[in-house]
Write a protein that holds these residues in place. Structure first.
Motif, PDB file in Angstrom:
ATOM      1  N   LEU A   1       8.644   9.631   3.761  1.00 23.58           N
ATOM      2  CA  LEU A   1       7.238   9.978   3.993  1.00 23.58           C
ATOM      3  C   LEU A   1       6.334   9.297   2.965  1.00 23.58           C
ATOM      4  CD1 LEU A   1       5.095  11.749   5.444  1.00 23.58           C
ATOM      5  CD2 LEU A   1       5.571  13.483   3.710  1.00 23.58           C
ATOM      6  N   LEU A   2       6.729   9.325   1.708  1.00 26.15           N
ATOM      7  CA  LEU A   2       5.912   8.704   0.659  1.00 26.15           C
ATOM      8  C   LEU A   2       5.831   7.188   0.825  1.00 26.15           C
ATOM      9  CD1 LEU A   2       7.120  10.897  -2.318  1.00 26.15           C
ATOM     10  CD2 LEU A   2       4.808  10.861  -1.364  1.00 26.15           C
ATOM     11  N   VAL A   3       6.931   6.554   1.191  1.00 25.93           N
ATOM     12  CA  VAL A   3       6.916   5.105   1.419  1.00 25.93           C
ATOM     13  C   VAL A   3       6.024   4.770   2.612  1.00 25.93           C
ATOM     14  CG1 VAL A   3       8.335   3.109   2.085  1.00 25.93           C
ATOM     15  CG2 VAL A   3       9.144   4.687   0.320  1.00 25.93           C
ATOM     16  N   ALA A   4       6.101   5.577   3.664  1.00 26.29           N
ATOM     17  CA  ALA A   4       5.225   5.356   4.820  1.00 26.29           C
ATOM     18  C   ALA A   4       3.752   5.504   4.424  1.00 26.29           C
ATOM     19  CB  ALA A   4       5.581   6.328   5.941  1.00 26.29           C
ATOM     20  N   LEU A   5       3.462   6.467   3.552  1.00 25.39           N
ATOM     21  CA  LEU A   5       2.086   6.617   3.068  1.00 25.39           C
ATOM     22  C   LEU A   5       1.647   5.406   2.248  1.00 25.39           C
ATOM     23  CD1 LEU A   5       1.997  10.387   2.057  1.00 25.39           C
ATOM     24  CD2 LEU A   5       0.634   9.276   3.835  1.00 25.39           C
ATOM     25  N   VAL A   6       2.559   4.846   1.462  1.00 25.27           N
ATOM     26  CA  VAL A   6       2.242   3.629   0.707  1.00 25.27           C
ATOM     27  C   VAL A   6       1.818   2.517   1.656  1.00 25.27           C
ATOM     28  CG1 VAL A   6       3.298   1.745  -0.632  1.00 25.27           C
ATOM     29  CG2 VAL A   6       3.652   4.113  -1.333  1.00 25.27           C
ATOM     30  N   ILE A   7       2.586   2.315   2.705  1.00 25.59           N
ATOM     31  CA  ILE A   7       2.269   1.259   3.678  1.00 25.59           C
ATOM     32  C   ILE A   7       0.930   1.550   4.352  1.00 25.59           C
ATOM     33  CG2 ILE A   7       3.002   0.168   5.835  1.00 25.59           C
ATOM     34  CD1 ILE A   7       5.929   0.799   4.903  1.00 25.59           C
ATOM     35  N   MET A   8       0.725   2.791   4.753  1.00 27.03           N
ATOM     36  CA  MET A   8      -0.518   3.154   5.429  1.00 27.03           C
ATOM     37  C   MET A   8      -1.720   2.935   4.514  1.00 27.03           C
ATOM     38  SD  MET A   8      -1.576   6.762   7.168  1.00 27.03           S
ATOM     39  CE  MET A   8      -2.077   7.533   5.641  1.00 27.03           C
TER      40      MET A   8
ATOM     41  N   PHE B   1      -2.807  -0.713   4.143  1.00 25.11           N
ATOM     42  CA  PHE B   1      -3.618  -1.202   5.259  1.00 25.11           C
ATOM     43  C   PHE B   1      -5.010  -0.569   5.256  1.00 25.11           C
ATOM     44  CE2 PHE B   1       0.404  -2.782   6.712  1.00 25.11           C
ATOM     45  CZ  PHE B   1       0.070  -3.933   7.413  1.00 25.11           C
ATOM     46  N   LEU B   2      -5.083   0.725   5.009  1.00 24.92           N
ATOM     47  CA  LEU B   2      -6.390   1.392   5.002  1.00 24.92           C
ATOM     48  C   LEU B   2      -7.296   0.848   3.904  1.00 24.92           C
ATOM     49  CD1 LEU B   2      -5.442   5.118   5.697  1.00 24.92           C
ATOM     50  CD2 LEU B   2      -6.535   3.500   7.259  1.00 24.92           C
ATOM     51  N   SER B   3      -6.719   0.555   2.731  1.00 21.46           N
ATOM     52  CA  SER B   3      -7.543   0.022   1.643  1.00 21.46           C
ATOM     53  C   SER B   3      -8.115  -1.346   1.995  1.00 21.46           C
ATOM     54  CB  SER B   3      -6.762  -0.034   0.338  1.00 21.46           C
ATOM     55  OG  SER B   3      -5.723  -0.986   0.405  1.00 21.46           O
ATOM     56  N   ALA B   4      -7.372  -2.126   2.769  1.00 21.25           N
ATOM     57  CA  ALA B   4      -7.888  -3.431   3.194  1.00 21.25           C
ATOM     58  C   ALA B   4      -8.942  -3.281   4.284  1.00 21.25           C
ATOM     59  CB  ALA B   4      -6.747  -4.307   3.690  1.00 21.25           C
TER      60      ALA B   4
ATOM     61  N   PHE C   1     -11.515  -0.334  -0.045  1.00 21.57           N
ATOM     62  CA  PHE C   1     -11.502   0.486  -1.256  1.00 21.57           C
ATOM     63  C   PHE C   1     -10.267   0.113  -2.062  1.00 21.57           C
ATOM     64  CE2 PHE C   1      -9.098   3.096   1.729  1.00 21.57           C
ATOM     65  CZ  PHE C   1      -8.046   3.585   0.966  1.00 21.57           C
ATOM     66  N   ASN C   2     -10.328   0.389  -3.353  1.00 17.94           N
ATOM     67  CA  ASN C   2      -9.214   0.044  -4.226  1.00 17.94           C
ATOM     68  C   ASN C   2      -8.209   1.196  -4.208  1.00 17.94           C
ATOM     69  OD1 ASN C   2      -7.459  -0.840  -6.142  1.00 17.94           O
ATOM     70  ND2 ASN C   2      -8.958  -0.967  -7.798  1.00 17.94           N
ATOM     71  N   GLY C   3      -7.119   0.999  -3.506  1.00 18.72           N
ATOM     72  CA  GLY C   3      -6.088   2.025  -3.407  1.00 18.72           C
ATOM     73  C   GLY C   3      -4.882   1.729  -4.284  1.00 18.72           C
ATOM     74  N   SER C   4      -5.028   0.807  -5.225  1.00 19.69           N
ATOM     75  CA  SER C   4      -3.859   0.378  -6.006  1.00 19.69           C
ATOM     76  C   SER C   4      -3.269   1.504  -6.846  1.00 19.69           C
ATOM     77  CB  SER C   4      -4.213  -0.817  -6.884  1.00 19.69           C
ATOM     78  OG  SER C   4      -5.263  -0.483  -7.772  1.00 19.69           O
ATOM     79  N   VAL C   5      -4.107   2.335  -7.457  1.00 20.76           N
ATOM     80  CA  VAL C   5      -3.584   3.438  -8.268  1.00 20.76           C
ATOM     81  C   VAL C   5      -2.855   4.440  -7.380  1.00 20.76           C
ATOM     82  CG1 VAL C   5      -4.218   5.379  -9.757  1.00 20.76           C
ATOM     83  CG2 VAL C   5      -5.316   3.154 -10.075  1.00 20.76           C
ATOM     84  N   LEU C   6      -3.450   4.782  -6.244  1.00 19.49           N
ATOM     85  CA  LEU C   6      -2.820   5.718  -5.317  1.00 19.49           C
ATOM     86  C   LEU C   6      -1.500   5.157  -4.787  1.00 19.49           C
ATOM     87  CD1 LEU C   6      -2.944   8.380  -3.785  1.00 19.49           C
ATOM     88  CD2 LEU C   6      -4.353   7.234  -2.058  1.00 19.49           C
ATOM     89  N   ILE C   7      -1.497   3.882  -4.453  1.00 21.72           N
ATOM     90  CA  ILE C   7      -0.275   3.232  -3.968  1.00 21.72           C
ATOM     91  C   ILE C   7       0.812   3.279  -5.044  1.00 21.72           C
ATOM     92  CG2 ILE C   7       0.716   0.981  -3.342  1.00 21.72           C
ATOM     93  CD1 ILE C   7      -1.978   0.441  -1.875  1.00 21.72           C
ATOM     94  N   ALA C   8       0.441   2.965  -6.287  1.00 24.26           N
ATOM     95  CA  ALA C   8       1.416   2.988  -7.380  1.00 24.26           C
ATOM     96  C   ALA C   8       1.967   4.396  -7.601  1.00 24.26           C
ATOM     97  CB  ALA C   8       0.775   2.456  -8.660  1.00 24.26           C
ATOM     98  N   VAL C   9       1.087   5.393  -7.593  1.00 27.62           N
ATOM     99  CA  VAL C   9       1.523   6.778  -7.803  1.00 27.62           C
ATOM    100  C   VAL C   9       2.465   7.216  -6.678  1.00 27.62           C
ATOM    101  CG1 VAL C   9       0.735   9.186  -7.832  1.00 27.62           C
ATOM    102  CG2 VAL C   9      -0.445   7.467  -9.212  1.00 27.62           C
TER     103      VAL C   9
END
Length: 150
Positions: free
Chosen positions: A98-105, A108-111, A115-123
């Motif tokens: 689930l967490l990996v799927a959220l990373v992928i999502m 794409f949403l940040s692009a 918006f800058n989703g890098s911190v959220l993606i890293a976490v």
């Protein structure tokens, strides 16, 4: 509908996002395989528990509790502990997926929504790896427990 996305995100950006998401997608495939192994082990434990429970029920109806019934109960307790380990490992590995799927999502949403989703993606990715480690450690515990019955 096509005019909505026509100038929002260039094709090469989407192409780059797909390239970046390939590694997490392979990770999802590996997690799926691991979940298959865990569920298979759980299925065998459930089948064996049902078989032993049926034997115990037949013995109760035929004779008073004896030594064999006690051994069957001990075996059922052993299988119950293994079942709990596997359930926890399945939960942790499912959370990883689930967490990996959220990373992928979110990539794409940040692009798409700029918006800058890098911190959220890293976490999320760190949480995914922590969850995978927990799942693997619990699985390792179940394997050890199964190979060293008391």
């Amino acid at each position: 509908m096509t005019e909505l996305f026509s100038d929002a995100v260039p094709v090469n950006t989407v192409s780059h996002l797909i390239q970046l998401s390939v590694a997490p997608v392979f990770l999802l495939a590996g997690i799926g395989s691991l979940l298959g192994v865990l569920v298979s082990r759980l299925s065998r434990i459930v089948s064996k528990s049902e078989e032993l429970s049926n034997i115990l029920l037949m013995e109760k109806s035929q004779s008073p509790v004896d030594r064999r019934s006690s051994e069957i109960r001990q075996r059922l307790d052993f299988l119950e502990r293994r079942r709990r380990y596997l359930n926890h490992a399945i939960l942790a590995c499912t959370m990883t997926g689930l967490l990996v799927a959220l990373v992928i999502m979110i990539m794409f949403l940040s692009a798409f929504f700029a918006f800058n989703g890098s911190v959220l993606i890293a976490v999320l990715f760190i949480l995914a790896m922590a969850s995978l480690i927990v799942g693997l450690l619990i699985f390792l515990r179940e394997i050890y427990y199964a190979s060293h019955p008391r």
